[in-house]
Design a protein around this motif. Structure first.
Motif, PDB file in Angstrom:
ATOM      1  N   PRO A  50       0.808  -1.221   0.000  1.00 49.24           N
ATOM      2  CA  PRO A  50       0.000   0.000   0.000  1.00 49.24           C
ATOM      3  C   PRO A  50       0.841   1.270   0.000  1.00 49.24           C
ATOM      4  O   PRO A  50       1.608   1.508   0.931  1.00 49.24           O
ATOM      5  N   SER A  51       0.731   2.051  -1.063  1.00 51.48           N
ATOM      6  CA  SER A  51       1.382   3.359  -1.148  1.00 51.48           C
ATOM      7  C   SER A  51       0.799   4.089  -2.348  1.00 51.48           C
ATOM      8  O   SER A  51       0.185   3.470  -3.225  1.00 51.48           O
ATOM      9  N   LEU A  52       1.016   5.384  -2.398  1.00 53.53           N
ATOM     10  CA  LEU A  52       0.494   6.184  -3.510  1.00 53.53           C
ATOM     11  C   LEU A  52       1.120   5.749  -4.829  1.00 53.53           C
ATOM     12  O   LEU A  52       0.412   5.545  -5.821  1.00 53.53           O
ATOM     13  N   GLN A  53       2.440   5.588  -4.856  1.00 53.54           N
ATOM     14  CA  GLN A  53       3.117   5.237  -6.102  1.00 53.54           C
ATOM     15  C   GLN A  53       2.723   3.843  -6.580  1.00 53.54           C
ATOM     16  O   GLN A  53       2.526   3.619  -7.784  1.00 53.54           O
ATOM     17  N   ASN A  54       2.577   2.895  -5.666  1.00 52.69           N
ATOM     18  CA  ASN A  54       2.169   1.551  -6.052  1.00 52.69           C
ATOM     19  C   ASN A  54       0.722   1.531  -6.549  1.00 52.69           C
ATOM     20  O   ASN A  54       0.373   0.747  -7.436  1.00 52.69           O
ATOM     21  N   GLY A  55      -0.105   2.392  -5.984  1.00 53.63           N
ATOM     22  CA  GLY A  55      -1.465   2.518  -6.488  1.00 53.63           C
ATOM     23  C   GLY A  55      -1.489   3.046  -7.912  1.00 53.63           C
ATOM     24  O   GLY A  55      -2.269   2.587  -8.757  1.00 53.63           O
ATOM     25  N   ILE A  56      -0.627   4.017  -8.211  1.00 53.66           N
ATOM     26  CA  ILE A  56      -0.522   4.546  -9.577  1.00 53.66           C
ATOM     27  C   ILE A  56      -0.083   3.445 -10.535  1.00 53.66           C
ATOM     28  O   ILE A  56      -0.632   3.295 -11.633  1.00 53.66           O
ATOM     29  N   ILE A  57       0.931   2.666 -10.122  1.00 54.97           N
ATOM     30  CA  ILE A  57       1.421   1.577 -10.977  1.00 54.97           C
ATOM     31  C   ILE A  57       0.318   0.554 -11.225  1.00 54.97           C
ATOM     32  O   ILE A  57       0.139   0.075 -12.356  1.00 54.97           O
ATOM     33  N   ALA A  58      -0.434   0.215 -10.181  1.00 55.73           N
ATOM     34  CA  ALA A  58      -1.509  -0.773 -10.323  1.00 55.73           C
ATOM     35  C   ALA A  58      -2.576  -0.290 -11.308  1.00 55.73           C
ATOM     36  O   ALA A  58      -3.012  -1.048 -12.185  1.00 55.73           O
ATOM     37  N   ILE A  59      -2.993   0.965 -11.179  1.00 55.93           N
ATOM     38  CA  ILE A  59      -4.000   1.514 -12.095  1.00 55.93           C
ATOM     39  C   ILE A  59      -3.451   1.571 -13.511  1.00 55.93           C
ATOM     40  O   ILE A  59      -4.158   1.284 -14.493  1.00 55.93           O
ATOM     41  N   GLY A  60      -2.190   1.946 -13.654  1.00 60.44           N
ATOM     42  CA  GLY A  60      -1.588   1.994 -14.989  1.00 60.44           C
ATOM     43  C   GLY A  60      -1.540   0.625 -15.642  1.00 60.44           C
ATOM     44  O   GLY A  60      -1.835   0.485 -16.837  1.00 60.44           O
ATOM     45  N   ILE A  61      -1.181  -0.398 -14.888  1.00 62.39           N
ATOM     46  CA  ILE A  61      -1.073  -1.755 -15.445  1.00 62.39           C
ATOM     47  C   ILE A  61      -2.424  -2.270 -15.923  1.00 62.39           C
ATOM     48  O   ILE A  61      -2.539  -2.843 -17.011  1.00 62.39           O
ATOM     49  N   VAL A  62      -3.464  -2.075 -15.121  1.00 63.08           N
ATOM     50  CA  VAL A  62      -4.762  -2.641 -15.491  1.00 63.08           C
ATOM     51  C   VAL A  62      -5.385  -1.926 -16.688  1.00 63.08           C
ATOM     52  O   VAL A  62      -6.312  -2.456 -17.317  1.00 63.08           O
ATOM     53  N   ARG A  63      -4.883  -0.732 -17.028  1.00 62.43           N
ATOM     54  CA  ARG A  63      -5.410  -0.024 -18.185  1.00 62.43           C
ATOM     55  C   ARG A  63      -4.631  -0.323 -19.469  1.00 62.43           C
ATOM     56  O   ARG A  63      -5.037   0.093 -20.558  1.00 62.43           O
ATOM     57  N   ILE A  64      -3.523  -1.022 -19.357  1.00 68.85           N
ATOM     58  CA  ILE A  64      -2.719  -1.354 -20.534  1.00 68.85           C
ATOM     59  C   ILE A  64      -3.511  -2.123 -21.591  1.00 68.85           C
ATOM     60  O   ILE A  64      -3.428  -1.800 -22.787  1.00 68.85           O
ATOM     61  N   PRO A  65      -4.277  -3.168 -21.237  1.00 65.79           N
ATOM     62  CA  PRO A  65      -4.998  -3.922 -22.280  1.00 65.79           C
ATOM     63  C   PRO A  65      -5.939  -3.071 -23.113  1.00 65.79           C
ATOM     64  O   PRO A  65      -6.083  -3.302 -24.324  1.00 65.79           O
ATOM     65  N   ARG A  66      -6.587  -2.090 -22.527  1.00 71.77           N
ATOM     66  CA  ARG A  66      -7.530  -1.257 -23.274  1.00 71.77           C
ATOM     67  C   ARG A  66      -6.803  -0.385 -24.296  1.00 71.77           C
ATOM     68  O   ARG A  66      -7.271  -0.232 -25.433  1.00 71.77           O
ATOM     69  N   PHE A  67      -5.679   0.155 -23.914  1.00 73.13           N
ATOM     70  CA  PHE A  67      -4.885   0.926 -24.872  1.00 73.13           C
ATOM     71  C   PHE A  67      -4.302   0.015 -25.942  1.00 73.13           C
ATOM     72  O   PHE A  67      -4.216   0.401 -27.117  1.00 73.13           O
ATOM     73  N   ALA A  68      -3.898  -1.185 -25.555  1.00 74.41           N
ATOM     74  CA  ALA A  68      -3.321  -2.118 -26.513  1.00 74.41           C
ATOM     75  C   ALA A  68      -4.340  -2.522 -27.579  1.00 74.41           C
ATOM     76  O   ALA A  68      -4.026  -2.565 -28.774  1.00 74.41           O
ATOM     77  N   ARG A  69      -5.554  -2.815 -27.164  1.00 77.38           N
ATOM     78  CA  ARG A  69      -6.588  -3.219 -28.123  1.00 77.38           C
ATOM     79  C   ARG A  69      -6.949  -2.065 -29.063  1.00 77.38           C
ATOM     80  O   ARG A  69      -7.169  -2.263 -30.259  1.00 77.38           O
ATOM     81  N   LEU A  70      -7.030  -0.866 -28.509  1.00 73.10           N
ATOM     82  CA  LEU A  70      -7.339   0.294 -29.351  1.00 73.10           C
ATOM     83  C   LEU A  70      -6.209   0.550 -30.347  1.00 73.10           C
ATOM     84  O   LEU A  70      -6.464   0.791 -31.539  1.00 73.10           O
ATOM     85  N   ALA A  71      -4.964   0.503 -29.876  1.00 69.38           N
ATOM     86  CA  ALA A  71      -3.823   0.739 -30.763  1.00 69.38           C
ATOM     87  C   ALA A  71      -3.739  -0.338 -31.833  1.00 69.38           C
ATOM     88  O   ALA A  71      -3.419  -0.044 -32.994  1.00 69.38           O
ATOM     89  N   ARG A  72      -4.016  -1.572 -31.488  1.00 66.51           N
ATOM     90  CA  ARG A  72      -3.984  -2.663 -32.470  1.00 66.51           C
ATOM     91  C   ARG A  72      -5.039  -2.458 -33.543  1.00 66.51           C
ATOM     92  O   ARG A  72      -4.773  -2.612 -34.746  1.00 66.51           O
ATOM     93  N   ALA A  73      -6.265  -2.104 -33.118  1.00 65.57           N
ATOM     94  CA  ALA A  73      -7.342  -1.888 -34.085  1.00 65.57           C
ATOM     95  C   ALA A  73      -7.013  -0.741 -35.036  1.00 65.57           C
ATOM     96  O   ALA A  73      -7.222  -0.841 -36.252  1.00 65.57           O
ATOM     97  N   GLN A  74      -6.487   0.350 -34.497  1.00 67.48           N
ATOM     98  CA  GLN A  74      -6.118   1.487 -35.342  1.00 67.48           C
ATOM     99  C   GLN A  74      -4.951   1.141 -36.265  1.00 67.48           C
ATOM    100  O   GLN A  74      -4.898   1.585 -37.416  1.00 67.48           O
ATOM    101  N   THR A  75      -4.016   0.340 -35.767  1.00 65.14           N
ATOM    102  CA  THR A  75      -2.880  -0.081 -36.593  1.00 65.14           C
ATOM    103  C   THR A  75      -3.339  -0.945 -37.758  1.00 65.14           C
ATOM    104  O   THR A  75      -2.907  -0.757 -38.903  1.00 65.14           O
ATOM    105  N   LEU A  76      -4.226  -1.908 -37.488  1.00 63.18           N
ATOM    106  CA  LEU A  76      -4.724  -2.780 -38.554  1.00 63.18           C
ATOM    107  C   LEU A  76      -5.462  -1.972 -39.623  1.00 63.18           C
ATOM    108  O   LEU A  76      -5.325  -2.248 -40.819  1.00 63.18           O
ATOM    109  N   ALA A  77      -6.234  -0.972 -39.187  1.00 60.48           N
ATOM    110  CA  ALA A  77      -6.960  -0.150 -40.157  1.00 60.48           C
ATOM    111  C   ALA A  77      -6.006   0.705 -40.981  1.00 60.48           C
ATOM    112  O   ALA A  77      -6.171   0.848 -42.198  1.00 60.48           O
TER     113      ALA A  77
END
Length: 288
Positions: A147-174
């Motif tokens: 538990p810490s502020l920085q670890n909370g930021i890292i956790a939120i950043g990690i769980v949002r990676i798949p959504r950016f990855a899927r969007l970037a992949r779709a835009q790349t394919l197009a």
């Protein structure tokens, strides 16, 4: 004739989109609130009448002239802590989204560009991460990191990676289907040059809009982690941490939780309204 055509050139595209943005009441509301949030975050130490850890002689008192939002269980000014919390919440949103943006876009572009087994491997990993509920995965990561502020930021950043990855992949394919990509291949451009010089500038628009939407979600997610005791730790004046401290006084001093809760609600709402408006302007097909 040539001169007439040059003088009748329409306004640049960005001016048209700016005009559309200002015509939307929800977009203007979101833009104004986000602008105020940025102003408060930048000048928080000057705007706050007290420091975050200044103590008064009274505790759990209601709003007064000197303390517009009252004081908490330790005698600290709630108004000052809400103002100072704006900087921390904005920092959380920006850092978490930056982590997701860098890693997510990189993975999505690699998957869409190379395809085949690389695409399958990256996307299956993203699917596994998205199979777990968003907050549950963030809680698991934060619990492992501590538990810490920085670890909370890292956790939120990690769980949002798949959504950016899927969007970037779709835009790349197009974008890969467009003629200029084939032209770059024909003149012997390297894969790295094509990805950074040709692909990235053409997919950054939708990704930028999604960043705006993700900022609000990241701030909310970090507040949830702090409320559960896994994010920012007391006495940090972060809105979620303030809710965590105020939960035991909900019946005796409800204002302690109402003010930081309202700050979270208005901030997330503003980012979502602004993001929706930008998406509709940049991609009219997405209007519902």
């Amino acid at each position: 004739m040539t001169q007439a055509n040059s003088t009748d050139t329409p306004h640049p595209a960005w001016r048209e989109k700016l005009a559309l943005l200002t015509e939307s009441k929800t977009a203007v509301f979101g833009l104004v609130v986000v602008g105020l949030l940025l102003f408060v975050a930048i000048f928080a130490p000057l705007l706050a009448p007290y420091a975050a850890d200044d103590f008064t002689d009274t505790v759990l008192s209601g709003p007064t002239i000197s303390h517009p939002m009252g004081v908490d269980q330790l005698g600290r000014d709630v108004f000052s802590r809400v103002i100072l919390g704006a900087r921390i919440s904005l920092q959380i949103g920006l850092e978490a989204v930056s982590i997701a943006l860098v890693f997510g876009v990189a993975l999505g572009m690699v998957a869409g560009f190379y395809g085949g087994r690389i695409d399958a491997l990256i996307m299956r990993l993203m699917d596994i991460m998205m199979a777990l509920p968003y907050i549950l995965l963030a809680v698991l990561i934060a619990a492992v990191l501590g538990p810490s502020l920085q670890n909370g930021i890292i956790a939120i950043g990690i769980v949002r990676i798949p959504r950016f990855a899927r969007l970037a992949r779709a835009q790349t394919l197009a974008t890969m289907q467009l003629p200029f990509i084939e032209a770059s291949r024909c003149i012997g451009s390297s894969s790295t040059r094509i990805m950074f010089k040709d692909l990235l500038p053409n997919i950054i628009g939708p990704i930028s809009v999604y960043c705006t939407l993700s900022l609000g979600e990241a701030i909310l997610g970090a507040a949830v982690l702090s409320f559960l005791g896994l994010g920012a730790q007391p006495p940090t004046p972060e809105w979620g941490a303030m809710l965590y401290e105020a939960q035991r006084y909900v019946t005796t001093a409800p204002l302690l939780s109402i003010f930081p809760g309202l700050a979270i609600f208005i901030t997330v709402l503003a980012f979502n309204l602004l993001g929706d408006a930008l998406r509709d302007i940049l991609d009219p097909k997405s209007k519902r």
